[in-house]
Enzyme design. Structure first.
Site, mmCIF file in Angstrom:
data_model
loop_
_atom_site.group_PDB
_atom_site.id
_atom_site.type_symbol
_atom_site.label_atom_id
_atom_site.label_comp_id
_atom_site.label_asym_id
_atom_site.label_seq_id
_atom_site.Cartn_x
_atom_site.Cartn_y
_atom_site.Cartn_z
ATOM 1 N N GLU A 70 118.134 80.707 106.524
ATOM 2 C CA GLU A 70 116.856 81.357 106.875
ATOM 3 C C GLU A 70 116.653 82.662 106.118
ATOM 4 O O GLU A 70 115.600 82.886 105.531
ATOM 5 C CB GLU A 70 116.781 81.620 108.388
ATOM 6 C CG GLU A 70 115.508 82.373 108.742
ATOM 7 C CD GLU A 70 115.223 82.484 110.227
ATOM 8 O OE1 GLU A 70 116.111 82.225 111.046
ATOM 9 O OE2 GLU A 70 114.087 82.854 110.552
ATOM 10 N N ASP A 90 121.093 78.803 110.326
ATOM 11 C CA ASP A 90 120.318 79.847 111.003
ATOM 12 C C ASP A 90 121.330 80.821 111.607
ATOM 13 O O ASP A 90 122.011 80.497 112.578
ATOM 14 C CB ASP A 90 119.410 79.247 112.091
ATOM 15 C CG ASP A 90 118.394 80.274 112.564
ATOM 16 O OD1 ASP A 90 118.635 81.482 112.358
ATOM 17 O OD2 ASP A 90 117.365 79.878 113.130
ATOM 18 N N ILE A 92 120.978 83.612 113.288
ATOM 19 C CA ILE A 92 120.629 83.880 114.694
ATOM 20 C C ILE A 92 119.379 83.075 114.989
ATOM 21 O O ILE A 92 118.305 83.351 114.444
ATOM 22 C CB ILE A 92 120.349 85.382 114.965
ATOM 23 C CG1 ILE A 92 121.579 86.248 114.668
ATOM 24 C CG2 ILE A 92 119.917 85.566 116.428
ATOM 25 C CD1 ILE A 92 121.400 87.732 115.010
ATOM 26 N N ASP A 93 119.518 82.071 115.815
ATOM 27 C CA ASP A 93 118.342 81.325 116.257
ATOM 28 C C ASP A 93 117.969 81.873 117.632
ATOM 29 O O ASP A 93 118.740 81.735 118.592
ATOM 30 C CB ASP A 93 118.605 79.820 116.322
ATOM 31 C CG ASP A 93 117.320 79.079 116.637
ATOM 32 O OD1 ASP A 93 116.318 79.329 115.946
ATOM 33 O OD2 ASP A 93 117.306 78.286 117.594
ATOM 34 N N THR A 95 115.999 85.148 117.472
ATOM 35 C CA THR A 95 116.102 86.577 117.135
ATOM 36 C C THR A 95 115.329 87.436 118.144
ATOM 37 O O THR A 95 115.799 88.518 118.528
ATOM 38 C CB THR A 95 115.606 86.819 115.687
ATOM 39 O OG1 THR A 95 116.426 86.043 114.816
ATOM 40 C CG2 THR A 95 115.715 88.279 115.286
ATOM 41 N N ASP A 220 116.189 75.695 112.045
ATOM 42 C CA ASP A 220 116.113 75.687 113.514
ATOM 43 C C ASP A 220 116.532 74.322 114.069
ATOM 44 O O ASP A 220 116.908 74.206 115.232
ATOM 45 C CB ASP A 220 114.668 75.947 113.989
ATOM 46 C CG ASP A 220 114.121 77.304 113.565
ATOM 47 O OD1 ASP A 220 114.859 78.292 113.694
ATOM 48 O OD2 ASP A 220 112.967 77.367 113.102
HETATM 49 C C1 IPD Z 1 112.824 80.772 116.287
HETATM 50 C C2 IPD Z 1 113.304 80.142 117.565
HETATM 51 C C3 IPD Z 1 112.146 79.828 118.454
HETATM 52 C C4 IPD Z 1 111.115 78.987 117.744
HETATM 53 C C5 IPD Z 1 110.657 79.663 116.467
HETATM 54 C C6 IPD Z 1 111.846 79.886 115.585
HETATM 55 P P1 IPD Z 1 114.388 82.405 114.899
HETATM 56 O O1 IPD Z 1 113.899 80.955 115.418
HETATM 57 O O2 IPD Z 1 113.999 78.950 117.308
HETATM 58 O O3 IPD Z 1 112.561 79.098 119.577
HETATM 59 O O4 IPD Z 1 110.018 78.823 118.584
HETATM 60 O O5 IPD Z 1 109.707 78.853 115.818
HETATM 61 O O6 IPD Z 1 111.420 80.465 114.368
HETATM 62 O O7 IPD Z 1 113.232 82.959 114.116
HETATM 63 O O8 IPD Z 1 114.703 83.208 116.096
HETATM 64 O O9 IPD Z 1 115.520 82.047 114.052
HETATM 65 CA CA CA Z 2 116.924 82.982 112.702
#
Ligand code: IPD
Ligand code: CA
Length: 278
Positions: A70, A90, A92-93, A95, A220
């Site tokens: 990412e 990813d 941190i999924d 964030t 994700d």
């Molecule tokens: C997000 C999370 C969130 C989703 C967003 C993602 P991130 O990832 O997975 O649940 O709804 O579309 O972008 O940006 O925190 O890595």
């Molecule tokens: Ca992320």
């Protein structure tokens, strides 16, 4: 014969544990938040640091492998999936959850060969839950086997999705209308935990019956995709057709029937592709 992808997976579990420790330690300190494409698209130093650590630890052992991460893509790296062994990361999924210390924050890594996910690792750091799945070998949480609920009745289902504020007002309206349609089916409830990878693991372990989203990214979805499939669930496109990892949309469910019921309700909007030329 040795399973070389299993060796990669073992290495991945070790790195993911280290990454999760860094994320947990960062939660104890002040978190400096930066904005990426919009005021709701957040990034922190920890996202960037963790991704660098993961990629360098993998590259040291597997120098010919490819990466889609990412934060690397945000910095201009390509996001194209080839047949080569590819680590989709990813760091941190969730964030936004991390920034608020809302407890669904994960490190998610999926590994593909010939564009097929060979294994997925999702470490839900604050819950200390390590989800692992190797193709054909089942899905696990902290070493114990997990499986989907097997629910076939949409009216008895708990459904996960995301409400995130979209830049395009038309898309935002469609997202909200879709939530209303799902609630009106009716279902038991709709929840938005805020980490796509964790959402997929919640379906994989039977705590929820489905998850759908339009507008997420391959990083994700890649790790969680292995978990859902290996736990006996299904993963399809938002239209109900075959899943495409680079399509930025998906439905995962405890059964094909629940997946198709959700697909019938949803209005689809264009959300681009991960591999679209920039
Ligand atoms: C997000 C999370 C969130 C989703 C967003 C993602 P991130 O990832 O997975 O649940 O709804 O579309 O972008 O940006 O925190 O890595
Ligand atoms: Ca992320």
């Amino acid at each position: 014969m040795t399973d070389s992808w299993q060796e990669c997976m073992n290495h991945c579990v070790d790195i993911t544990k280290q990454a999760g420790k860094i994320v947990r330690e960062a939660l104890e300190k002040d978190i400096a938040v930066m904005e990426k494409s919009s005021p709701t698209d957040l990034v922190t130093e920890t996202d960037q640091r963790v991704e660098k650590l993961i990629i360098s630890a993998i590259r040291e052992k597997y120098p010919t492998h490819c990466f889609i991460g990412e934060e690397s893509v945000a910095a201009g790296a390509p996001s194209v999936l080839s047949d080569a062994p590819t680590w989709i990361i990813d760091p941190i999924d969730g964030t936004t959850n991390f920034v608020h210390r809302f407890p669904f924050v994960s490190v998610s890594i999926g590994f593909t060969v010939n564009k097929e996910v060979e294994f997925g690792i999702v470490y839900s750091c604050m819950e200390d839950k390590m989800y692992t799945a190797r193709r054909g070998k089942g899905a696990f949480c902290n070493g114990l086997p997990i499986k989907v609920s097997g629910q076939e009745d949409i009216t008895k289902s708990l459904v996960l999705t995301e409400m995130g504020l979209k830049k395009d007002p038309e898309h935002f309206k469609t997202v909200m209308d879709n939530i209303q349609k799902i609630l009106n089916v009716p279902v038991h409830g709709v929840r938005c935990p805020g980490s796509a990878a964790v959402n997929m693991c919640l379906v994989a372990c039977g705590a929820a019956d489905a998850y759908y989203h339009q507008g997420i990214y391959c990083w994700d979805m890649a790790g969680g995709a292995a978990l859902v499939t290996e736990a006996g669930g299904v993963i399809v496109d938002i239209t109900g057709g075959p899943f495409d990892l680079m399509s930025r949309r998906l439905i995962v469910a405890s059964s094909p029937r629940v997946a198709q019921c959700i697909a019938q309700e949803l209005t689809v909007f264009p959300c681009g592709r991960d591999d679209a030329p920039s």
